[in-house]
Design an enzyme around this catalytic site. Structure first.
Site, PDB file in Angstrom:
ATOM      1  N   ASP A 139      14.603   4.802   4.621  1.00 28.44           N
ATOM      2  CA  ASP A 139      14.129   6.159   3.866  1.00 28.44           C
ATOM      3  C   ASP A 139      13.551   7.137   4.458  1.00 28.44           C
ATOM      4  O   ASP A 139      13.670   7.956   3.859  1.00 28.44           O
ATOM      5  CB  ASP A 139      14.002   5.848   2.708  1.00 28.44           C
ATOM      6  CG  ASP A 139      13.411   5.279   2.551  1.00 28.44           C
ATOM      7  OD1 ASP A 139      11.955   4.976   3.213  1.00 28.44           O
ATOM      8  OD2 ASP A 139      12.536   5.488   0.863  1.00 28.44           O
ATOM      9  N   LYS A 171      -0.179   4.144  -1.861  1.00 26.36           N
ATOM     10  CA  LYS A 171       0.893   4.545  -2.629  1.00 26.36           C
ATOM     11  C   LYS A 171      -0.791   4.868  -4.014  1.00 26.36           C
ATOM     12  O   LYS A 171      -1.080   4.318  -5.010  1.00 26.36           O
ATOM     13  CB  LYS A 171       1.460   3.948  -3.587  1.00 26.36           C
ATOM     14  CG  LYS A 171       2.836   4.200  -2.065  1.00 26.36           C
ATOM     15  CD  LYS A 171       4.213   3.351  -3.601  1.00 26.36           C
ATOM     16  CE  LYS A 171       4.675   3.667  -2.435  1.00 26.36           C
ATOM     17  NZ  LYS A 171       6.667   2.856  -2.700  1.00 26.36           N
ATOM     18  N   ASP A 178      11.477  12.413   4.197  1.00 24.78           N
ATOM     19  CA  ASP A 178      11.890  11.234   2.955  1.00 24.78           C
ATOM     20  C   ASP A 178      12.984  11.169   2.289  1.00 24.78           C
ATOM     21  O   ASP A 178      12.742  12.017   1.364  1.00 24.78           O
ATOM     22  CB  ASP A 178       9.854  11.373   2.547  1.00 24.78           C
ATOM     23  CG  ASP A 178       9.519   9.235   1.211  1.00 24.78           C
ATOM     24  OD1 ASP A 178      10.619   9.377   1.464  1.00 24.78           O
ATOM     25  OD2 ASP A 178       8.925   9.594   0.767  1.00 24.78           O
TER      26      ASP A 178
END
Length: 231
Positions: free
Chosen positions: A107, A158, A215
């Protein structure tokens, strides 16, 4: 050059917008992410494209067959979920990937000069090179800290900390030097491989890009890209 495209995830953040469709087949302005990836990668010098498939793999394979792409794109199907890193040793052995090779999140679209990344990787005698971009305030993308020689000091996935470098979802591996890190069937490149490589003293470097990073992980990011290519 060879590249593994990671396309086996469930795409949970997109599933309610595209039910029953694997993320790599989501269309943006009438063209699937997979088609965009293949066009982009072949135009940038990749001779070997290898898909790592899992969730709804049969739909991706059918898509490849219907579009006559099976001679252009190879694929490996995970029998059970293997994370972003678990399938890499299998693909490496089964297809005899040429080292160094690249790994790319399915992605993530990168309109960059991959040959420059490879050149950097070789000049630094790097074991793993992570493509990074300066960015702030993105809590859903990994944070990377580099020293003055671009060597990776820390890699946290993250966490949304103060570091200005983010992980752009692309890696260059000299696999023979790090294969011992791939010691389980289920592995995350972001949470297992890169942090362990840094901690164990492997030569891990960051190649900085300034543009060309797209993204498709959320519907907001897909809409942003769609608006961009409309201009």
């Amino acid at each position: 050059m060879d590249i593994v495209v990671l396309a086996g995830g469930k795409g949970t953040r997109l599933r309610r917008f595209f039910p029953g469709i694997p993320k790599i087949l989501v269309e943006i302005k009438g063209k699937s992410i997979l088609d965009r990836q293949i066009e982009n990668l072949t135009s940038r010098g990749f001779e070997g494209i290898f898909l790592s498939l899992g969730y709804l793999s049969e739909k991706v394979i059918e898509y490849l067959q219907n579009r006559g792409l099976v001679d252009k794109v190879n694929y490996y199907v995970e029998k059970t979920p293997m994370g972003t890193g678990g399938a890499i040793p299998h693909i490496y052995r089964e297809y005899g990937l040429k080292e160094p090779f690249f790994v790319l999140n399915g992605d993530t679209l990168l309109e960059i000069d991959y040959r420059e990344v490879l050149k950097f990787h070789c000049q630094k005698n790097s074991d793993i090179t992570v493509v990074v971009k300066k960015e702030k305030g993105l809590k859903d993308i990994g944070s990377v800290e580099l020293d003055e020689d671009s060597r990776v000091l820390s890699f946290e996935e993250k966490v949304g900390n103060k570091s200005s470098f983010i992980n752009a979802g692309c890696y260059c591996f000299t696999f023979g030097r790090v294969k011992e890190l791939f010691n389980k069937d289920y592995l995350s490149i972001e949470c297992d491989i890169i942090p362990l490589a840094v901690k164990s003293g492997k030569r891990v470097y960051g190649f900085e890009i300034t543009k060309g990073f797209y993204d498709f992980g959320t519907i907001e990011k897909i809409r942003k890209y769609a608006a961009l290519i409309d201009k």
